[in-house]
Design a protein around this motif. Structure first.
Motif, PDB file in Angstrom:
ATOM      1  N   THR A 169       0.471  -1.220  -0.368  1.00 38.50           N
ATOM      2  CA  THR A 169      -0.191  -0.017  -0.165  1.00 38.50           C
ATOM      3  C   THR A 169       1.235   1.185   0.049  1.00 38.50           C
ATOM      4  O   THR A 169       1.853   1.488  -0.156  1.00 38.50           O
ATOM      5  N   ALA A 170       0.611   2.184  -0.838  1.00 35.28           N
ATOM      6  CA  ALA A 170       0.886   3.964  -0.788  1.00 35.28           C
ATOM      7  C   ALA A 170       0.634   4.665  -0.324  1.00 35.28           C
ATOM      8  O   ALA A 170      -1.209   4.709  -0.380  1.00 35.28           O
ATOM      9  N   VAL A 171       0.475   5.995   0.758  1.00 31.91           N
ATOM     10  CA  VAL A 171      -1.004   6.927   1.189  1.00 31.91           C
ATOM     11  C   VAL A 171       0.667   8.089  -0.216  1.00 31.91           C
ATOM     12  O   VAL A 171       1.318   8.245   0.880  1.00 31.91           O
ATOM     13  N   VAL A 172      -0.039   8.450  -0.271  1.00 28.76           N
ATOM     14  CA  VAL A 172       0.558   9.828  -1.383  1.00 28.76           C
ATOM     15  C   VAL A 172       0.066  10.695  -1.665  1.00 28.76           C
ATOM     16  O   VAL A 172      -0.907  11.053  -1.517  1.00 28.76           O
ATOM     17  N   GLY A 173       0.086  12.747  -1.991  1.00 27.70           N
ATOM     18  CA  GLY A 173      -0.174  14.007  -1.957  1.00 27.70           C
ATOM     19  C   GLY A 173       0.881  14.401  -2.589  1.00 27.70           C
ATOM     20  O   GLY A 173       1.824  14.565  -3.057  1.00 27.70           O
ATOM     21  N   SER A 174      -0.189  15.296  -3.380  1.00 28.05           N
ATOM     22  CA  SER A 174       0.812  15.789  -4.129  1.00 28.05           C
ATOM     23  C   SER A 174       2.165  17.088  -3.754  1.00 28.05           C
ATOM     24  O   SER A 174       1.661  17.441  -2.514  1.00 28.05           O
ATOM     25  N   PRO A 175       2.981  17.682  -4.304  1.00 24.79           N
ATOM     26  CA  PRO A 175       4.047  18.628  -3.667  1.00 24.79           C
ATOM     27  C   PRO A 175       2.649  20.049  -3.183  1.00 24.79           C
ATOM     28  O   PRO A 175       3.217  20.168  -2.082  1.00 24.79           O
ATOM     29  N   GLY A 176       2.097  20.628  -3.707  1.00 29.41           N
ATOM     30  CA  GLY A 176       1.298  21.548  -3.268  1.00 29.41           C
ATOM     31  C   GLY A 176       0.974  21.225  -1.738  1.00 29.41           C
ATOM     32  O   GLY A 176       0.132  22.099  -1.159  1.00 29.41           O
ATOM     33  N   TYR A 177      -0.285  19.932  -2.276  1.00 25.49           N
ATOM     34  CA  TYR A 177      -0.473  19.775  -1.240  1.00 25.49           C
ATOM     35  C   TYR A 177      -0.218  19.914   0.590  1.00 25.49           C
ATOM     36  O   TYR A 177      -0.696  20.556   1.041  1.00 25.49           O
ATOM     37  N   PHE A 178       1.275  19.186   0.674  1.00 27.47           N
ATOM     38  CA  PHE A 178       1.916  18.958   1.150  1.00 27.47           C
ATOM     39  C   PHE A 178       2.606  20.502   1.843  1.00 27.47           C
ATOM     40  O   PHE A 178       3.168  20.715   2.704  1.00 27.47           O
ATOM     41  N   TRP A 245      -4.264   9.837  -1.033  1.00 33.02           N
ATOM     42  CA  TRP A 245      -4.411   8.590  -1.684  1.00 33.02           C
ATOM     43  C   TRP A 245      -4.090   7.872  -1.421  1.00 33.02           C
ATOM     44  O   TRP A 245      -2.859   7.465  -0.695  1.00 33.02           O
ATOM     45  N   HIS A 246      -4.764   6.842  -1.052  1.00 37.91           N
ATOM     46  CA  HIS A 246      -4.227   5.244  -0.691  1.00 37.91           C
ATOM     47  C   HIS A 246      -4.425   3.948  -1.346  1.00 37.91           C
ATOM     48  O   HIS A 246      -5.810   3.699  -2.626  1.00 37.91           O
ATOM     49  N   GLY A 247      -3.843   3.678  -1.227  1.00 39.66           N
ATOM     50  CA  GLY A 247      -4.023   2.309  -2.936  1.00 39.66           C
ATOM     51  C   GLY A 247      -2.493   1.772  -3.092  1.00 39.66           C
ATOM     52  O   GLY A 247      -1.042   1.280  -1.914  1.00 39.66           O
ATOM     53  N   ILE A 248      -2.136   0.922  -4.397  1.00 34.14           N
ATOM     54  CA  ILE A 248      -1.277   0.225  -4.417  1.00 34.14           C
ATOM     55  C   ILE A 248      -0.196   1.252  -5.062  1.00 34.14           C
ATOM     56  O   ILE A 248      -0.121   1.763  -5.667  1.00 34.14           O
ATOM     57  N   ASP A 249       1.260   0.908  -4.416  1.00 38.38           N
ATOM     58  CA  ASP A 249       1.992   1.314  -4.793  1.00 38.38           C
ATOM     59  C   ASP A 249       2.380   1.264  -6.170  1.00 38.38           C
ATOM     60  O   ASP A 249       2.740   2.271  -7.064  1.00 38.38           O
ATOM     61  N   GLN A 250       2.331   0.283  -6.537  1.00 37.34           N
ATOM     62  CA  GLN A 250       2.843  -0.161  -8.341  1.00 37.34           C
ATOM     63  C   GLN A 250       1.284   1.085  -9.438  1.00 37.34           C
ATOM     64  O   GLN A 250       1.904   1.189 -10.466  1.00 37.34           O
ATOM     65  N   VAL A 251       0.714   1.017  -9.273  1.00 41.03           N
ATOM     66  CA  VAL A 251      -0.254   2.408  -9.486  1.00 41.03           C
ATOM     67  C   VAL A 251       0.306   3.832  -9.744  1.00 41.03           C
ATOM     68  O   VAL A 251       0.639   4.434 -10.561  1.00 41.03           O
ATOM     69  N   VAL A 252       1.034   3.749  -8.448  1.00 40.63           N
ATOM     70  CA  VAL A 252       1.767   5.513  -8.618  1.00 40.63           C
ATOM     71  C   VAL A 252       2.852   5.365  -8.255  1.00 40.63           C
ATOM     72  O   VAL A 252       2.948   6.735  -8.607  1.00 40.63           O
ATOM     73  N   GLN A 253       3.364   4.654  -9.062  1.00 40.81           N
ATOM     74  CA  GLN A 253       5.036   4.692  -8.845  1.00 40.81           C
ATOM     75  C   GLN A 253       5.561   5.638  -9.938  1.00 40.81           C
ATOM     76  O   GLN A 253       6.412   6.518  -9.759  1.00 40.81           O
ATOM     77  N   PRO A 254       5.241   5.405 -11.294  1.00 38.15           N
ATOM     78  CA  PRO A 254       5.828   6.479 -12.097  1.00 38.15           C
ATOM     79  C   PRO A 254       5.265   7.690 -11.665  1.00 38.15           C
ATOM     80  O   PRO A 254       5.994   8.448 -11.718  1.00 38.15           O
TER      81      PRO A 254
END
Length: 300
Positions: A169-178, A245-254
């Motif tokens: 799993t991965a939790v990600v956000g945009s640079p603008g959000y952070f 966003w919370h989901g699968i690492d392979q989806v957001v790695q790019p």
């Protein structure tokens, strides 16, 4: 005197079958790509050759005579065999042939089935893949030959073949959000963040975010300004700074690699089985099904 049909007269036979089954010259002509008058002449010629009236024609309807009904009954299996023989012409004896029904979630279709389709088209041109999007696992009782699901969701009485490595799993956000929100250091910090809600499961329940570290598990209900079941919208919203966003690492790695998204809480991200191909145990796989299995596994 009645006479046997010559090979060149089979077109007239097929014209008769089409009109008799459609009970309409117009519909049969559209099916065969001919004109109604062409069909009418062909059937007249067939009736003359046989010395039998096969169809009753009025301005309102076309019906089959008793002789026509008997001929139609006898012709159907013969024409089916003829169609099979024509379809098989030029196909190598050991080539896989047939239709294979596959059920898979949309993410698996995007990740795995696209490349497999190209491989099948190139190497098994006589195999047709009937693909349906099915987000939640079943037992293949609806006529599917194969299914794809997360490994932990495949029934134990199925044969399961891993297609991907385990997911994390991965939790990600945009640079603008952070830029406006400090990065969470612990899952409990998420209560102070906007989180994009995912409607999940057959009942459309709100997905709960799960975390794990050193044997400790934390499961949270999250809040935010967006709740949806559209996976693409969730990711676009995260990139646009709407929330985490919370989901699968392979989806957001790019997106992580190119800087559009930043990952947080990586040390709290559990892993789970990746996509598995599954099918009913016991019966041997047909050549066509085996070809699809091999294509999905990247063989060939």
């Amino acid at each position: 005197m009645r006479r046997r049909l010559k090979p060149g007269e089979y077109a007239e036979v097929r014209a008769f079958v089409a009109v008799a089954e459609a009970c309409s010259f117009r519909r049969a002509a559209a099916e065969l790509g001919l004109t109604p008058s062409t069909l009418s002449h062909a059937i007249r010629a067939l009736e003359d050759r046989l010395g039998l009236r096969l169809l009753n024609r009025t301005t309102r309807a076309v019906t089959v005579t008793e002789a026509g009904a008997k001929l139609l009954q006898d012709l159907r299996p013969a024409l089916a065999l003829l169609d099979e023989a024509v379809a098989a012409a030029g196909i190598p004896e050991d080539a896989p042939v047939g239709t294979v029904r596959l059920a898979a979630p949309r993410l698996a279709i995007q990740m795995l089935v696209g490349p497999a389709i190209r491989r099948l088209a190139r190497e098994c041109p006589h195999v047709t893949l009937d693909l349906r999007t099915v987000e939640w696992p079943g037992d293949l009782t609806d006529g599917f030959d194969l299914g794809i699901q997360y490994g932990n969701e495949v029934a134990q009485d199925m044969v399961a073949v891993a297609l991907t490595r385990p997911f994390t799993t991965a939790v990600v956000g945009s640079p603008g959000y952070f830029a406006d929100h400090p990065a969470p250091l612990h899952p409990s910090d998420l209560v102070r963040h906007r989180c994009i809600g995912c409607l999940s499961g057959p009942g459309g329940a709100l997905y709960r975010w799960a975390f794990e570290r050193d044997g400790k598990t934390v499961v949270l209900d999250v809040d935010g300004t967006l709740v949806t079941d559209d996976a693409d919208l969730m990711l676009d919203a995260a990139i646009g700074g709407v929330g985490l966003w919370h989901g699968i690492d392979q989806v957001v790695q790019p997106m992580i690699d190119d800087g559009r998204l930043l990952r947080v809480l990586a040390d709290w991200s559990p892993s789970f089985p990746g996509f598995h191909l599954y099918y009913a145990a016991g019966a041997p796989l047909s050549p066509a099904v085996r070809a699809v299995v091999d294509a999905l596994r990247g063989k060939g």
